[in-house]
Design a protein around this motif. Structure first.
Motif, short mmCIF file in Angstrom:
data_model
loop_
_atom_site.label_atom_id
_atom_site.label_comp_id
_atom_site.label_asym_id
_atom_site.label_seq_id
_atom_site.Cartn_x
_atom_site.Cartn_y
_atom_site.Cartn_z
N UNK A 266 2.99 26.89 -0.80
CA UNK A 266 3.69 25.51 -0.59
C UNK A 266 2.14 25.14 0.49
N UNK A 267 1.33 25.48 1.29
CA UNK A 267 0.60 25.51 2.37
C UNK A 267 -0.82 24.62 1.24
N UNK A 268 -1.26 26.05 0.12
CA UNK A 268 -1.69 25.69 0.14
C UNK A 268 -1.59 24.68 -1.29
N UNK A 269 -0.86 24.01 -2.14
CA UNK A 269 -0.11 23.15 -2.74
C UNK A 269 -0.84 22.31 -1.70
N UNK A 270 -0.20 22.30 -0.31
CA UNK A 270 -0.45 20.63 -0.40
C UNK A 270 -2.63 20.42 0.50
N UNK A 271 -3.00 21.49 0.79
CA UNK A 271 -4.27 21.65 0.86
C UNK A 271 -4.58 21.48 -0.55
N UNK A 272 -4.58 21.71 -1.84
CA UNK A 272 -4.54 20.84 -2.91
C UNK A 272 -4.96 20.09 -3.00
N UNK A 273 -3.64 18.74 -2.75
CA UNK A 273 -3.12 17.37 -2.76
C UNK A 273 -4.29 17.10 -1.79
N UNK A 274 -4.77 17.87 -0.46
CA UNK A 274 -5.47 16.82 0.22
C UNK A 274 -7.55 16.85 -0.37
N UNK A 275 -7.13 17.92 -1.09
CA UNK A 275 -8.42 17.43 -1.66
C UNK A 275 -8.98 16.94 -3.04
N UNK A 276 -7.02 16.97 -3.35
CA UNK A 276 -7.54 15.37 -4.76
C UNK A 276 -7.55 14.45 -3.39
N UNK A 277 -7.27 14.43 -2.95
CA UNK A 277 -7.28 12.91 -2.08
C UNK A 277 -8.24 12.71 -1.08
N UNK A 278 -9.03 13.95 -2.14
CA UNK A 278 -10.36 13.83 -1.00
C UNK A 278 -10.33 13.28 0.97
N UNK A 279 -8.90 13.94 1.34
CA UNK A 279 -9.44 14.21 2.96
C UNK A 279 -9.43 15.20 3.78
N UNK A 280 -9.91 15.31 4.86
CA UNK A 280 -10.82 16.08 5.54
C UNK A 280 -9.65 16.89 6.01
N UNK A 281 -8.53 16.64 6.02
CA UNK A 281 -7.42 17.35 7.18
C UNK A 281 -6.18 17.17 5.93
N UNK A 282 -5.77 18.93 5.37
CA UNK A 282 -4.41 18.68 5.00
C UNK A 282 -3.09 18.42 6.05
N UNK A 283 -2.51 17.92 5.90
CA UNK A 283 -1.65 18.60 6.75
C UNK A 283 -0.02 18.82 6.04
N UNK A 284 -0.16 20.43 7.06
CA UNK A 284 0.65 21.22 6.64
C UNK A 284 2.88 21.16 7.17
#
Lengths: 412, 412
Positions: free
Chosen positions: A369-387
């Motif tokens: 789940x965390x990896x999926x959220x980080x991938x989404x953050x990369x997709x949206x070009x964000x520096x931080x992901x919210x787990x």
């Protein structure tokens, strides 16, 4: 599937297509996994990724979607010198709020009927076994039904309008120049280029961004475009023993560790063979993650090895747990870990419009789940992901250029 | 060869056997290299490894063994924004004693007849070329005759009693239990095991320690025993242009950069194509190290691609240096870099009694002597190696577990 879910959830009207060469999601190495999880790591990187995912899975179950989570706990058995080596780390983990119980050898012997003097026997000497001194029990850990987890993500992904195509093998990733000049052999290095899409059965499927989340098959797709997957495949085998003797049933239904009155997931001292009890099917799953001399090799259909149980696992297992004497597997299978040989933690990075996630080194499900959220953050070009649980995570920490992961001490 | 030499030098009476599948040492990718060296790196790791090796090579030449070293210098050409990005690093390198000269664009135009306004033309716009603003000239750099360097190590290695076997392909690395129990499929994970030797033409050659220094072929040998080489092979091509026109001869014999009155080794602004002048054979060697979309692929006999020069290199090269208009290769070849995709620096580690050295990422020759000394230090189980010039180097800095390398800024 977790990446697809989290991207789709945030994209709303945008379209997300999930392509799998198999006929169903989670039929690859996910299906072959032991499906264990724990929220107990020394490395903060591991801890954040796992703990947030596990809490999300708990939340999903509370919302009414059964994931078959069983909080049976992990029990590491230690020899004297082994335990001394981790004591300092344990104290630090306690300060950070990690929950655990330390058992002494007599308690372990009484509860589990484990042989705490395995080192004394002739066999124990030959195999360099350790006498058991302590046991470390961690309650926030257990097993999860991986098929149900995949089903949750898939159901929700589809419900939001996500599309899936199964039985579709990607032949290759298609790289093209942003502006074609119709030169033979394009793109050349002076051309800005982009990952246009993937070729499936001779047809190119285009997309704005491509996510490669193909586990051990990543290198096959990435090598041709000169991108490293930072992982190598290594076979892992699981052997299933039926609890068909009284002494095995007593071990399976041991009191006092958890609410199921079930043996915890138990890890022997070196060599760290693990025993995964299953009260639903009344079996034990037994495995060992061998390292040196176990080849890195990509196989479509890796096979378990009878001798690996007979001569590798059996003598060690029975030296500690005589309950398993004369017990042989009723079933066995093998899968592949995608191992990051540098630091054994996952890798997520983007190159051009290609996002790569993988190298989870055997703990992909508990971090999915965390990896999926980080991938989404990369997709949206964000520096931080919210787990899950509002925990912020620096996306670049799992990348290559600015990688920052803390080394793990508890490796099983 | 450098590892064999340095181990043998210190072992004295012990025996060292060098095995090569080719018919001579240095016939693999060494023979295909551009053979360039420089003692100018931002990364201290790179600097120490290269500078000590280069000083050793200089010392060898002074001792009377000709290595064909030509101190022609390196000249990096920069666009305005590119140069700004490295200015701070340059200042730091100057403080540490790095010698260089910065040329402005007019000087470069006058000396080299380089087109400093390549970005202005239609072609330049299509290819995203930069106008040249500055040139950075580094004098402690040049080329070396790689065959002579190998010959030096081989001659000395043999003179000290080192043995070589050529034309001997290692089929596999042989792992055995320290104490055999004659169990089928030994060794098992609970057995202490050791790398016994290597199998060549069906025969096992045993040794106390085995050193794998096989460049891009390391993975083929190491994957079967589950050890990572931390490198991936990538093709690199060199194209040879004869200085057969007056304008090219004028460029080749340009005054004022070095004692040979020869063009320095020149690196264009992005894309960083390089021009390696050769006054001995009156040619230019031209190459470009493409990255994204150039496959990782192990090939026994990689081939140069005509279109890579014609459509890749030629339009860029001639946009900056019109002297090359209508010049096409009289010769070309291709080799493979063993690229460490994490930090592009070499890797040296021991696992059991197997020592691995490699992943030099294209700068193996200019670091060979230092790497040989570090391998010898690993062999003798020392924490520090002494590089040429009494420089101490932490052996574990190039290992995996305690790896500590400084990132490089000057990558060509």
């Amino acid at each position: 599937m977790a990446s697809a879910y989290h991207i789709k959830k945030r994209l709303r009207d945008g379209s997300v297509l999930l392509i799998d060469k198999l006929n169903k999601a989670g039929e690859g190495n996910t299906a072959k996994s032991a499906g264990m999880f724990r929220s107990f790591f020394y490395s903060r990187t591991n801890f954040y990724l796992a703990d947030s995912s596990i809490e999300f899975y708990r939340h999903i179950e509370k919302s009414g979607f059964n994931l078959g989570m069983r909080w049976i706990g992990y029990l590491w058995l230690f020899g004297e010198s082994q335990f001394k080596r981790i004591e300092l780390a344990l104290r630090k983990m306690e300060e950070r709020g990690g929950l655990f119980t330390v058992y002494d050898k007599e308690e372990l012997r009484d509860k589990l009927k484990v042989n705490i003097e395995a080192a004394e026997s002739d066999v124990g000497k030959v195999m360099n076994l350790a006498n058991i001194e302590n046991g470390l029990f961690v309650p926030k850990a257990g097993k999860i039904d991986v098929e149900k987890l995949v089903e949750f993500y898939e159901t929700e992904f589809r419900r939001m309008g996500g599309k899936v195509v199964y039985g579709a093998k990607v032949d290759r990733i298609v790289v093209e120049p942003k502006i074609s000049l119709e030169i033979p052999g394009e793109p050349y290095f002076w051309q800005d280029c982009t990952v246009k899409g993937v070729r499936v059965h001779g047809r190119i499927i285009e997309a704005k961004k491509i996510i490669i989340a193909t586990g051990v098959w990543s290198s096959e797709l990435l090598d041709p475009i000169g991108v490293d997957s930072y992982s190598k495949p290594k076979k892992r085998q699981i052997f299933v023993i039926r609890a068909d003797k009284n002494r095995l049933r007593e071990l399976l239904y041991v009191d006092g560790f958890n609410r199921y009155n079930c043996m915890p997931f138990t890890i022997l001292p070196e060599p760290r063979i693990y025993i995964r009890p299953d009260i639903d099917e009344e079996t034990f799953w037994i495995a060992y993650a061998d390292d040196f001399n176990r080849s890195f090799k990509l196989e479509e259909d890796p096979q378990p090895e009878e001798n690996y149980y007979r001569y590798g696992i059996y003598p060690v297992l029975t030296a500690y747990f005589p309950q398993f004497i004369d017990s042989y597997p009723i079933n066995a299978w093998a899968g592949l870990y995608a191992i990051n040989t540098i630091d054994h933690q996952p890798v997520i990075f983007e190159e051009n419009n290609l996002i790569v996630v993988g190298a989870a080194s055997g703990s992909g499900i508990m971090k999915a789940d965390s990896l999926g959220r980080i991938v989404a953050a990369v997709y949206f070009e964000e520096e931080e992901a919210e787990l899950y649980g509002n925990r912020r995570f620096n996306v670049s920490d799992l990348g290559i250029k600015k990688r920052r992961v803390e080394r793990e001490i508890f490796v099983i």
